[in-house]
Design a protein around this motif. Structure first.
Motif, short mmCIF file in Angstrom:
data_model
loop_
_atom_site.label_atom_id
_atom_site.label_comp_id
_atom_site.label_asym_id
_atom_site.label_seq_id
_atom_site.Cartn_x
_atom_site.Cartn_y
_atom_site.Cartn_z
N UNK A 253 10.70 20.96 44.61
CA UNK A 253 10.24 22.31 44.26
C UNK A 253 11.42 23.27 44.15
N UNK A 254 12.36 23.15 45.09
CA UNK A 254 13.56 24.00 45.02
C UNK A 254 14.35 23.73 43.75
N UNK A 255 14.46 22.45 43.39
CA UNK A 255 15.20 22.09 42.18
C UNK A 255 14.51 22.62 40.93
N UNK B 75 14.31 26.54 36.50
CA UNK B 75 13.58 27.47 35.64
C UNK B 75 14.41 28.67 35.22
N UNK B 76 15.53 28.92 35.89
CA UNK B 76 16.39 30.04 35.54
C UNK B 76 17.61 29.61 34.73
N UNK B 77 17.72 28.33 34.44
CA UNK B 77 18.86 27.85 33.68
C UNK B 77 18.72 28.20 32.21
N UNK B 78 19.85 28.34 31.55
CA UNK B 78 19.85 28.57 30.11
C UNK B 78 19.61 27.26 29.38
N UNK B 79 19.07 27.30 28.17
CA UNK B 79 18.89 26.05 27.41
C UNK B 79 20.24 25.43 27.08
N UNK B 80 20.29 24.11 27.10
CA UNK B 80 21.52 23.41 26.78
C UNK B 80 21.60 23.05 25.31
N UNK C 3 10.21 23.86 33.43
CA UNK C 3 10.20 24.21 34.86
C UNK C 3 9.59 25.58 35.08
N UNK C 4 9.89 26.53 34.18
CA UNK C 4 9.30 27.87 34.30
C UNK C 4 7.79 27.81 34.13
#
Length: 283
Positions: free
Chosen positions: A25-27, A32-37, A253-254
């Motif tokens: 869940x933490x991962x 969910x806040x990462x930018x698209x790769x 994830x978001x």
């Protein structure tokens, strides 16, 4: 030396919860806040763009609402179907009780793919359901049942009924017969006995059953994906599509976090509304 050696027994359970629940869940929350790769599923920077996209698009609000509403309908139908079954099971003994338990557990003994393909065959235009309805004269032409929300709800009720029946059955078995006999001897009708004694005292079984079924129905993926298809969208199917289809891990994830928070909110509201009834049933 540990002051309470009994705490050692909890270490395996705590480790399992930490490794298989808290860490994932933490991962997911961090993802969910990462930018698209560009060439990878996610980038190195952080952004709020995924939540802005979800909360600012009416399509995702509609899918979320459909998922939560469908889970609520499934939960209510499971309660309506399960309570009479649980009542008869609480009165059954011997081989009759074993037979009823086996019937209730039968949906769980069939693989999820086999069970859903069975529903696809039964709900086809020339399937048994349409043929039976036409033979009874209830319809003149076959109905399109496959890839509809109604079939998804029916299939989910079919598989989740055991999760509602068993806790209600356990609560009904714990009701002392002397309470019912005392109420009847004082002139209470069967309806009054059920309303004032049986139903409130069975709520400790209704409460966990409803929460369990609701959470399972919200998170169901295989049944909505197979029986709903592309015609009916649900949040789990969107999440899996983003994670494994387009490999947009941050956006998927978001979506998962939004679904989880919405489910927690619904369960929290239900718990708050039923807190007084729960205390009364335990008194």
């Amino acid at each position: 030396m540990m002051r309470n050696p009994k705490l050692l027994l909890a270490i395996p359970a705590i480790a399992l919860i930490f490794v298989f629940m808290i860490l994932p869940i933490t991962n997911i929350f961090e993802m969910s806040f990462r930018t698209p790769g560009q060439s990878e599923p996610f980038g190195d920077d952080y952004t709020m763009m995924h939540y802005d996209r979800i909360l600012g698009d009416a399509y995702y609000w509609g899918v979320l609402g459909r998922s939560l509403l469908t889970a609520g309908v499934v939960t209510l139908l499971c309660l309506i179907v399960s309570y009479p079954i649980a009542w008869h099971m609480s009165k059954a003994k011997g081989l009759k009780a074993v037979f009823l338990y086996a019937c209730i557990a039968s949906p769980l003994m069939t693989g999820v793919l086999v069970r859903n393909f069975g529903w696809m065959i039964a709900a086809a235009l020339n399937g048994p359901l349409n043929e039976t309805l036409m033979a009874l004269g209830l319809i003149e032409r076959p109905l399109r049942m496959l890839f509809t929300q109604g079939l998804v709800i029916l299939a989910l009720v079919h598989v989740f009924v055991p999760f509602m029946v068993l806790p209600i059955n356990n609560a009904l078995r714990n009701i002392s017969p002397t309470l019912i006999e005392a109420a009847s001897s004082m002139g209470a009708t069967r309806r009054e006995v059920f309303r004032d004694i049986i139903l409130p005292l069975s709520f400790p079984g209704i409460y966990p059953g409803m929460i369990l079924v609701y959470v399972l129905a919200v998170a169901a993926y295989v049944t909505p994906a197979l029986l709903g298809g592309q015609m009916v969208s649900y949040m789990p199917t969107l999440i899996i599509g983003e994670l494994t289809g387009t490999f947009q891990w941050p956006f998927g994830s978001a979506l998962a976090i939004v679904l989880s928070l919405s489910t927690i909110l619904v369960v929290g509201v239900f718990t708050a509304l039923t807190a007084r009834l729960m205390e009364w049933s335990k008194a």
